[in-house]
Design an enzyme around this catalytic site. Structure first.
Site, PDB file in Angstrom:
ATOM      1  N   LYS A  93      13.945   5.624  10.692  1.00  0.00           N
ATOM      2  CA  LYS A  93      15.294   5.071  10.813  1.00  0.00           C
ATOM      3  C   LYS A  93      16.173   5.405   9.613  1.00  0.00           C
ATOM      4  CE  LYS A  93      14.351   0.879  13.591  1.00  0.00           C
ATOM      5  NZ  LYS A  93      12.904   0.966  13.792  1.00  0.00           N
ATOM      6  N   GLU A 243      11.335 -12.418  13.495  1.00  0.00           N
ATOM      7  CA  GLU A 243      12.406 -12.060  12.555  1.00  0.00           C
ATOM      8  C   GLU A 243      13.688 -12.815  12.954  1.00  0.00           C
ATOM      9  OE1 GLU A 243      13.985  -8.007  10.315  1.00  0.00           O
ATOM     10  OE2 GLU A 243      12.616  -7.862  12.001  1.00  0.00           O
ATOM     11  N   ASP A 340      10.890  -2.155   3.592  1.00  0.00           N
ATOM     12  CA  ASP A 340      11.474  -2.220   4.930  1.00  0.00           C
ATOM     13  C   ASP A 340      12.467  -1.088   5.127  1.00  0.00           C
ATOM     14  OD1 ASP A 340      11.541  -3.250   7.474  1.00  0.00           O
ATOM     15  OD2 ASP A 340      12.728  -5.002   6.994  1.00  0.00           O
ATOM     16  N   ASN A 341      13.667  -1.370   5.580  1.00  0.00           N
ATOM     17  CA  ASN A 341      14.618  -0.333   5.987  1.00  0.00           C
ATOM     18  C   ASN A 341      15.425   0.203   4.806  1.00  0.00           C
ATOM     19  OD1 ASN A 341      14.059  -2.218   8.328  1.00  0.00           O
ATOM     20  ND2 ASN A 341      15.050  -0.524   9.382  1.00  0.00           N
TER      21      ASN A 341
END
Length: 448
Positions: A93, A243, A340-341
């Site tokens: 991503k 989440e 994470d992202n």
């Protein structure tokens, strides 16, 4: 003798002297070491790319070790860490923000826009370029190993998994790269989908299976399918869990019950678990007890969760979005934090820098007054969960994969980003130059 941040000795054998290291990351600790605030004073002998010896630090270095004259690198009290371990990232991503932003900063805004970008743009060339960009960032910052989630829906299964396998091979010796599939739990009910994902993991993966778990009517049935798939194929499991700040979201409890029901013997990692922090105390305690009994480890993603959770237009957020990490740790659950992202609709910032994650995680989760072993959360513990227990440690005979800083205590370490750190791989300093974002401009539908 060298001092400060002069060049690392160009020698197959040299000492790093005058260092401080988290005592929890040293495998040969003894009463001879002087320890302050969890930091032990150490000297390390580096030979042929490995840590040949770890000894209690001698300051100032007015004599040589054992009567031998070698090259020295005196750290002058600076904190030394092993290269770190990032167990929850999304390389596929990463860095799509310039072409696909999150319009309102919400979780659903992120979900919808990543889905749209994936359908429109995620070719093998696009995924490879962005994943490799992220790996270059992580390597420059001092990451030794990472686990990335791979979006695994429809055509993307056949696009992204071969790219992952290629990159894992190309980066061998630099970063240990693992991968686990990512799809909504409802797709576990689709036999064709499960066959396709299982085949991809068996062909290109690392023996880890997983999905995003949330409250659906068929949750237990879907979890049974996931657990049976893991058992039949010898997979470990890695879930995205709850989440949300909705206390009705208790899929973590269902996962624990499924693990116990199936007597699952593999490793299980649960990420996020945000709603655990908004449960009534008795419910929180019950769920944590089941998590411990089931042997589930938990990773919190503090920067991303604080960015997304409890976001409402023109309203100040009321909580930090993170899980009940202190309570989980106190109960004996293995806990971690991770990146994470990175620069995508789920998190507009970040650079896969675990020093930043440890610094911001300390602030967000208030780790600073709850023990001196939280460095384990980005080193020793995730390495163990990944099955690479030799990583994230300082051990005689282990690799000389190190991060050297000028910070002499935790307040100095967390006060600055440690941009002047030195990273050693096999005892040699690497080039820490970060890739330029302009390298991705050709993927962002704009001129360079």
């Amino acid at each position: 003798m060298t001092t400060g941040f002069a060049a690392i000795p160009n020698s197959a054998r040299y000492w790093i002297t005058g260092a401080r290291c988290p005592a929890s990351l040293i495998t040969c600790l003894s009463p001879d070491y002087k320890i302050d605030d969890g930091l032990a004073r150490v000297d390390l002998l580096i030979e042929d790319g490995a840590i040949s010896a770890i000894e209690p630090g001698w300051w100032p270095p007015t004599q040589d070790h054992n009567g031998e004259i070698d090259s020295f690198y005196h750290l002058d009290g600076g904190i030394l860490l092993p290269r770190l371990v990032d167990i929850h990232v999304h390389l596929d991503k990463g860095h799509i923000w310039p072409r696909r932003r999150n319009p309102d900063g919400t979780f659903m805004g992120a979900l919808d826009n990543v889905m749209a970008d994936r359908e429109a743009n995620w070719t093998a060339e696009d995924v490879r370029a962005r994943m490799e960009f992220g790996l270059r960032c992580a390597y420059a910052h001092g990451t030794a190993a990472m686990r990335t989630h791979i979006d695994s829906l429809g055509k993307q299964i056949e696009i992204s998994w071969p790219v992952l396998a290629e990159l894992r091979a190309e980066w061998a010796g630099c970063i240990v790269l693992q991968a686990t599939p990512l799809f909504g739990i409802q797709f576990a009910l689709d036999a064709a989908h499960m066959q396709a994902v299982t085949r991809a993991v068996r062909t290109h993966g690392d023996g880890i299976f997983g999905c995003v778990s949330y409250m659906i009517p068929e949750l237990d049935k879907a979890l049974d399918i996931v657990f049976r798939t893991a058992i039949e194929n010898g997979f470990d499991l890695d879930f995205h869990v709850d989440e949300t700040n909705d206390p009705a979201a208790r899929s973590l409890e269902h996962i624990a019950e499924a693990a116990l029901r199936h007597r699952f013997a593999g490793r299980i990692l649960a990420g996020h678990c945000c709603s655990l922090a908004v449960q009534a105390p008795q419910d929180e305690a019950r769920i944590i007890a089941k998590v411990k009994e089931a042997g589930i480890a938990v990773v919190s993603l503090p920067m991303c969760n604080m960015y997304l959770q409890d976001r409402q237009a023109e309203r100040t957020p009321r909580w930090r979005g993170v899980t009940a990490l202190h309570e989980l740790k106190a109960a004996g659950v293995e806990v971690m934090i991770a990146s994470d992202n990175t620069r995508d609709p789920f998190y507009a910032y970040g650079d896969l820098d675990l020093v930043e994650v440890l610094r911001e995680g300390t602030r967000i989760l208030q780790l600073d007054h709850s023990g001196n072993d939280w460095a384990n959360a980005v080193a020793r513990t995730p390495a163990k969960i990944m099955g690479h227990a030799e990583t994230g440690l300082l051990s005689p005979g282990g690799p000389a994969d190190l991060i050297l800083t000028r910070a002499r205590d935790w307040t100095e370490f967390f006060a600055r980003p440690q941009a002047d750190r030195t990273v050693l791989v096999d005892g040699k300093a690497i080039d820490r130059s970060l890739p330029d974002y302009r390298e991705l401009d050709h993927l962002m539908n704009r001129t360079a």
